[in-house]
Scaffold this active site. Structure first.
Site, PDB file in Angstrom:
ATOM      1  N   LYS A 293       4.660   0.034   7.257  1.00  0.00           N
ATOM      2  CA  LYS A 293       5.911  -0.659   6.547  1.00  0.00           C
ATOM      3  C   LYS A 293       6.890  -0.674   8.146  1.00  0.00           C
ATOM      4  O   LYS A 293       7.610  -1.862   7.243  1.00  0.00           O
ATOM      5  CB  LYS A 293       6.296   0.602   5.469  1.00  0.00           C
ATOM      6  CG  LYS A 293       5.745   0.425   4.156  1.00  0.00           C
ATOM      7  CD  LYS A 293       5.522  -0.486   3.342  1.00  0.00           C
ATOM      8  CE  LYS A 293       6.931  -0.852   2.621  1.00  0.00           C
ATOM      9  NZ  LYS A 293       6.432  -1.670   1.884  1.00  0.00           N
TER      10      LYS A 293
ATOM     11  N   TYR B 104       0.704  -1.452  -0.519  1.00  0.00           N
ATOM     12  CA  TYR B 104      -0.336   0.123  -0.079  1.00  0.00           C
ATOM     13  C   TYR B 104       1.057   1.225  -0.301  1.00  0.00           C
ATOM     14  O   TYR B 104       1.925   1.722   1.299  1.00  0.00           O
ATOM     15  CB  TYR B 104      -0.695   0.264   0.996  1.00  0.00           C
ATOM     16  CG  TYR B 104      -1.670   1.092   1.444  1.00  0.00           C
ATOM     17  CD1 TYR B 104      -3.307   0.545   1.446  1.00  0.00           C
ATOM     18  CD2 TYR B 104      -1.664   2.393   1.425  1.00  0.00           C
ATOM     19  CE1 TYR B 104      -4.413   2.281   1.150  1.00  0.00           C
ATOM     20  CE2 TYR B 104      -2.668   3.551   1.549  1.00  0.00           C
ATOM     21  CZ  TYR B 104      -3.559   3.038   1.933  1.00  0.00           C
ATOM     22  OH  TYR B 104      -4.548   4.794   1.698  1.00  0.00           O
TER      23      TYR B 104
ATOM     24  N   TYR C  90       1.490   5.314   6.593  1.00  0.00           N
ATOM     25  CA  TYR C  90       2.440   4.809   5.829  1.00  0.00           C
ATOM     26  C   TYR C  90       3.254   4.438   6.402  1.00  0.00           C
ATOM     27  O   TYR C  90       3.865   2.820   6.669  1.00  0.00           O
ATOM     28  CB  TYR C  90       3.004   5.517   4.531  1.00  0.00           C
ATOM     29  CG  TYR C  90       3.297   4.747   3.537  1.00  0.00           C
ATOM     30  CD1 TYR C  90       3.559   3.694   2.758  1.00  0.00           C
ATOM     31  CD2 TYR C  90       4.961   5.196   3.374  1.00  0.00           C
ATOM     32  CE1 TYR C  90       3.932   3.069   1.555  1.00  0.00           C
ATOM     33  CE2 TYR C  90       5.723   5.125   2.486  1.00  0.00           C
ATOM     34  CZ  TYR C  90       5.756   3.513   2.117  1.00  0.00           C
ATOM     35  OH  TYR C  90       6.155   2.797   0.699  1.00  0.00           O
TER      36      TYR C  90
END
Length: 295
Positions: free
Chosen positions: A130, A61, A126
């Site tokens: 990750k 993503y 994000y």
């Protein structure tokens, strides 16, 4: 070796598949429609049925701003998916290379490249998701996995900053480009080569975290000027501006250059300088055409 590539329809997934095929490797390339890495049964079945020696996870993503309000979905793909892949690899005797990002670092108050073992400190949803994926892979598959962090990717397949600059050069008299974010422009084909080189070495003596970016540093403004110069346009048409001129939901790292010491530890040379890569990449990018719409 037999390789299985997830996220094979993306920019890096395309390049990894092409590089391995060029080297004569056996490659199973699966896009999102063929394998949803968030589905446990599907992940286990894919690894069991295709019997790869090594899995490369390019699925992610990557909508940095959207993740600020969609962190649960981002975590499912960026955190849970890699954990499921690592567990499947452990169950079926495969190794795993997982692609990650410079966003796991804060990008604040730093002027020297981040070493591979520098403590993470993501400032965005994000980056947090990750980092969760990195941790899952290294926990579930110690000694048989590698996290390959990259950044500022551009390439032939899909939209990216370099292709956008080429497109806008033909449509605007001047461009205002951010000059207060520094990183490493990186050709995705070079990252694919690094992954292909790492795969056969991956094991007890070569595992953990690696940084796969081109070397050197630049701001987005400096990269845009280099692109203009290489395509025969006047770099003076690119004007510097600050990040404040382009407010985004997710803050961008002010500095996110990555160090590359671990490649030498396993007998590979340091990555080449970003300008050298860009000079080689641009003709290929222009030959393949430009995105229909500017991102």
């Amino acid at each position: 070796m037999k390789w299985l590539i997830t996220g094979a329809a993306g920019m890096l997934g395309h390049d990894v598949t092409e590089e391995l095929t060029r080297r004569g490797e056996t490659v199973v390339a699966l896009d999102r429609a063929a394998l949803d890495i968030t589905r446990p049964d599907a992940v286990d079945a894919a690894v069991r049925e295709h019997t790869p020696d090594l899995v490369v996870n390019c699925a992610a993503y990557t909508a940095v701003d959207d993740a600020e309000t969609d962190e649960a979905r981002a975590l499912e793909i960026n955190g849970t998916g890699p954990r499921l892949l690592a567990r499947a690899c452990a169950a079926h005797d495969a190794r795993l290379i997982h692609v990650s990002t410079d966003y796991v670092f804060s990008g604040e108050s730093r002027t020297a490249p981040y070493p591979e073992d520098h403590p993470a400190g993501p400032r965005t949803a994000y980056g947090r998701t990750k980092l969760a994926g990195e941790q899952a892979v290294l926990q579930e598959l110690p000694g048989a996995s590698a996290v390959v962090r990259t950044a500022w990717l551009y390439g032939v397949h899909g939209g990216n900053f370099v292709r956008t600059m080429i497109d806008l050069e033909g449509r605007r008299d001047t461009l205002d480009v951010v000059d207060d974010q520094r990183g490493q422009p990186t050709w995705s084909a070079d990252v694919a080569e690094r992954i292909a080189d790492l795969g056969p070495r991956l094991g007890p003596d070569a595992h953990g975290v690696f940084h796969a970016t081109n070397s050197g540093e630049a701001s987005w403004y400096e990269l845009a000027r280099e692109v203009f110069a290489l395509i025969g346009a006047d770099p003076e048409r690119v004007r510097p501006t600050s990040s404040a001129a382009f407010p985004r939901p997710a803050p961008r790292p002010a500095y996110s250059a990555l160090a590359h010491d671990r490649w030498q530890e396993i007998g590979l040379p340091l990555p080449r300088e970003w300008r050298s890569a860009l000079h080689e990449a641009l003709p290929r990018i222009r030959k393949e055409g430009l995105p229909r719409e500017t991102p």
